[in-house]
Design a protein around this motif. Structure first.
Motif, mmCIF file in Angstrom:
data_model
loop_
_atom_site.group_PDB
_atom_site.id
_atom_site.type_symbol
_atom_site.label_atom_id
_atom_site.label_comp_id
_atom_site.label_asym_id
_atom_site.label_seq_id
_atom_site.Cartn_x
_atom_site.Cartn_y
_atom_site.Cartn_z
ATOM 1 N N LEU A 289 0.806 -1.216 0.000
ATOM 2 C CA LEU A 289 0.000 0.000 0.000
ATOM 3 C C LEU A 289 0.840 1.267 0.000
ATOM 4 O O LEU A 289 0.309 2.363 -0.203
ATOM 5 N N ASP A 290 2.160 1.152 0.232
ATOM 6 C CA ASP A 290 2.971 2.341 0.438
ATOM 7 C C ASP A 290 3.077 3.242 -0.789
ATOM 8 O O ASP A 290 3.428 4.422 -0.671
ATOM 9 N N TRP A 291 2.775 2.725 -1.981
ATOM 10 C CA TRP A 291 2.856 3.540 -3.190
ATOM 11 C C TRP A 291 1.598 4.376 -3.420
ATOM 12 O O TRP A 291 1.612 5.346 -4.193
ATOM 13 N N LEU A 292 0.509 4.039 -2.727
ATOM 14 C CA LEU A 292 -0.764 4.701 -2.981
ATOM 15 C C LEU A 292 -0.870 6.124 -2.415
ATOM 16 O O LEU A 292 -1.403 7.022 -3.086
ATOM 17 N N PRO A 293 -0.392 6.410 -1.165
ATOM 18 C CA PRO A 293 -0.512 7.780 -0.662
ATOM 19 C C PRO A 293 0.091 8.845 -1.575
ATOM 20 O O PRO A 293 -0.554 9.876 -1.829
ATOM 21 N N PRO A 294 1.317 8.653 -2.128
ATOM 22 C CA PRO A 294 1.836 9.670 -3.054
ATOM 23 C C PRO A 294 0.969 9.835 -4.307
ATOM 24 O O PRO A 294 0.837 10.943 -4.832
ATOM 25 N N LEU A 296 -2.344 9.386 -4.495
ATOM 26 C CA LEU A 296 -3.527 10.143 -4.094
ATOM 27 C C LEU A 296 -3.193 11.618 -3.886
ATOM 28 O O LEU A 296 -3.986 12.506 -4.239
ATOM 29 N N ALA A 297 -2.012 11.886 -3.351
ATOM 30 C CA ALA A 297 -1.600 13.275 -3.166
ATOM 31 C C ALA A 297 -1.419 13.975 -4.508
ATOM 32 O O ALA A 297 -1.782 15.149 -4.675
ATOM 33 N N SER A 298 -0.854 13.262 -5.472
ATOM 34 C CA SER A 298 -0.616 13.862 -6.792
ATOM 35 C C SER A 298 -1.908 14.138 -7.546
ATOM 36 O O SER A 298 -1.948 14.996 -8.427
ATOM 37 N N LEU A 299 -2.984 13.410 -7.207
ATOM 38 C CA LEU A 299 -4.276 13.681 -7.839
ATOM 39 C C LEU A 299 -4.769 15.085 -7.510
ATOM 40 O O LEU A 299 -5.422 15.735 -8.327
ATOM 41 N N ASP A 300 -4.500 15.539 -6.266
ATOM 42 C CA ASP A 300 -4.919 16.870 -5.810
ATOM 43 C C ASP A 300 -6.432 17.060 -5.963
ATOM 44 O O ASP A 300 -6.914 18.099 -6.426
ATOM 45 N N ARG A 301 -7.173 16.007 -5.607
ATOM 46 C CA ARG A 301 -8.628 16.045 -5.647
ATOM 47 C C ARG A 301 -9.158 15.417 -4.368
ATOM 48 O O ARG A 301 -8.501 14.542 -3.775
ATOM 49 N N PRO A 302 -10.356 15.825 -3.895
ATOM 50 C CA PRO A 302 -10.929 15.199 -2.701
ATOM 51 C C PRO A 302 -11.109 13.701 -2.896
ATOM 52 O O PRO A 302 -11.472 13.235 -3.987
ATOM 53 N N PHE A 303 -10.833 12.925 -1.851
ATOM 54 C CA PHE A 303 -11.036 11.478 -1.932
ATOM 55 C C PHE A 303 -11.446 10.940 -0.566
ATOM 56 O O PHE A 303 -11.181 11.552 0.479
ATOM 57 N N VAL A 304 -12.101 9.804 -0.597
ATOM 58 C CA VAL A 304 -12.523 9.102 0.618
ATOM 59 C C VAL A 304 -12.009 7.677 0.535
ATOM 60 O O VAL A 304 -12.197 6.995 -0.478
ATOM 61 N N LEU A 311 -4.615 1.932 4.944
ATOM 62 C CA LEU A 311 -4.276 2.958 3.957
ATOM 63 C C LEU A 311 -4.531 4.351 4.528
ATOM 64 O O LEU A 311 -3.753 5.276 4.273
ATOM 65 N N ARG A 312 -5.590 4.511 5.321
ATOM 66 C CA ARG A 312 -5.848 5.808 5.964
ATOM 67 C C ARG A 312 -4.658 6.211 6.849
ATOM 68 O O ARG A 312 -4.235 7.368 6.864
ATOM 69 N N ASP A 313 -4.133 5.249 7.589
ATOM 70 C CA ASP A 313 -2.995 5.531 8.463
ATOM 71 C C ASP A 313 -1.777 5.970 7.651
ATOM 72 O O ASP A 313 -1.057 6.894 8.052
ATOM 73 N N LEU A 314 -1.551 5.319 6.500
ATOM 74 C CA LEU A 314 -0.402 5.674 5.666
ATOM 75 C C LEU A 314 -0.560 7.068 5.070
ATOM 76 O O LEU A 314 0.413 7.831 4.976
ATOM 77 N N VAL A 315 -1.782 7.412 4.657
ATOM 78 C CA VAL A 315 -2.030 8.743 4.099
ATOM 79 C C VAL A 315 -1.825 9.811 5.175
ATOM 80 O O VAL A 315 -1.207 10.856 4.933
ATOM 81 N N ARG A 321 4.273 14.056 7.626
ATOM 82 C CA ARG A 321 5.676 14.259 7.204
ATOM 83 C C ARG A 321 5.799 15.492 6.321
ATOM 84 O O ARG A 321 6.723 16.293 6.472
ATOM 85 N N LEU A 322 4.888 15.658 5.377
ATOM 86 C CA LEU A 322 4.954 16.804 4.484
ATOM 87 C C LEU A 322 4.770 18.103 5.259
ATOM 88 O O LEU A 322 5.466 19.093 5.008
ATOM 89 N N ALA A 323 3.817 18.101 6.204
ATOM 90 C CA ALA A 323 3.601 19.304 7.019
ATOM 91 C C ALA A 323 4.834 19.633 7.861
ATOM 92 O O ALA A 323 5.236 20.792 8.001
ATOM 93 N N SER A 324 5.493 18.586 8.395
ATOM 94 C CA SER A 324 6.693 18.791 9.191
ATOM 95 C C SER A 324 7.813 19.371 8.345
ATOM 96 O O SER A 324 8.514 20.301 8.779
#
Length: 329
Positions: A289-294, A296-304, A311-315, A321-324
């Protein structure tokens, strides 16, 4: 209008490509009548070219098995095209047995090329770059590839000895619909008669293939390439993922193609076209699942994320990390 001699040479070229050609097919390609085709065949036979007549439903003409043709003559542009095809095929992994065959073929053609063409080719290869790195591919056996192709063309069942990814061996009878090259590998898709379902097999995992008596009807619906992509999207993996993404079909497909995910498409609401953003349901299966968060981020669209919770935990971890990183001075 082509001269008769040119048509006879074209006929020889058509027969060189292999298989049996019907009189109607040859007449159409040559732009002549059937009786003229037969006259051209007689001329080839007079030149000691062993053309055989094949009777039956799929009858016509073919070259005798084992006949060795005179040396192949290529124009400069044709030779350049062949060499580039060999280079691209080697880079994509779409070769048979080992790379040795394509390398020796390249060497033979280069030896007879004029020096100015060789220099042009070397200049092109020096300037040519590939976005993917050359890797080690498990290439299929040439005999297996040709046997399966023959079964596809003539709609005949084919018996295969197959080893799956877990090392389990089995013998199956397949109604092969087509051969598909995808992501550096060869696949065959068709109906596994043992289970009565469509399956996709990697050709490099087939140890032996032989055609069987009988025939089958080609299925209606998606073509072989689409069937292979659908098989990838629905294959069994460790994680089953269900998402709802607010976007367009084109945007989502640019990040999650059909080979990765299935997309539940509904007809747009009244007044909307397909380019209008809307909530779309996406389902996929993955070993990791580790490839999915990036993605989803690159989509830049709302998602559920409907499932899995992991997967929620990974996102969430990626967002933290990005905010930090963004707060660092």
């Amino acid at each position: 209008m082509p001269r008769p001699t040119a048509r006879v040479l074209t006929l020889l070229e058509l027969l060189q490509s292999g298989g049996t050609r019907t009189v109607a097919e040859l007449a159409d390609r040559l732009g002549v009548e059937g009786r003229t085709v037969r006259r051209y065949v007689d001329q080839l036979i007079d030149l000691d070219v062993p053309v055989e007549s094949v009777r039956g439903r799929y009858g016509g003409y073919r070259l005798a098995p084992g006949y060795r043709l005179p040396p192949l003559m290529l124009s400069d542009d044709e030779a350049l095209a062949v060499l580039l095809g060999l280079v691209a095929g080697r880079r994509a992994g779409l070769t048979t047995t080992e790379h040795t065959a394509s390398e020796t073929a390249s060497a033979k053609i280069r030896r007879v090329l004029p020096k100015h063409i060789t220099r042009r080719l070397d200049t092109l290869l020096e300037a040519l770059a590939f976005t993917d790195q050359l890797g080690e591919f498990d290439t299929p056996d040439a005999g297996v590839l040709l046997a399966v192709a023959d079964a596809v063309r003539h709609r005949r069942p084919v018996s295969i000895r197959y080893t799956d990814r877990d090392g389990r061996r089995s013998e199956r009878t397949l109604h092969a619909y087509g051969i598909v090259a995808h992501a550096g590998r060869w696949y065959v898709t068709g109906k596994d008669t043992q289970i009565g379902e469509d399956r996709t097999f990697r050709l490099d995992r087939i140890a032996d293939a032989r055609t069987l008596p009988g025939s089958f009807e080609a299925p209606v619906g998606p073509g072989p390439a689409q069937r292979v992509l659908s098989a990838f999207a629905t294959a069994e993996y460790r994680h089953e993922v269900t998402l709802r993404i607010h976007g367009t079909v084109e945007l989502i497909r640019a990040h999650l193609p059909a080979s990765v995910a299935s997309l539940e498409e509904h007809e747009p609401a009244a007044g909307q076209d397909r380019a209008t953003e809307r909530w779309l349901r996406v389902e996929l299966r993955a070993e990791r699942l580790d490839w999915l968060p990036p993605v989803l981020a690159s989509l830049d669209r709302p998602f559920v994320i409907e499932r899995p919770g992991e997967l929620r935990d990974l996102v969430t971890a990626l967002a933290d990390r990005l905010a930090s990183h963004a707060r660092q001075v």
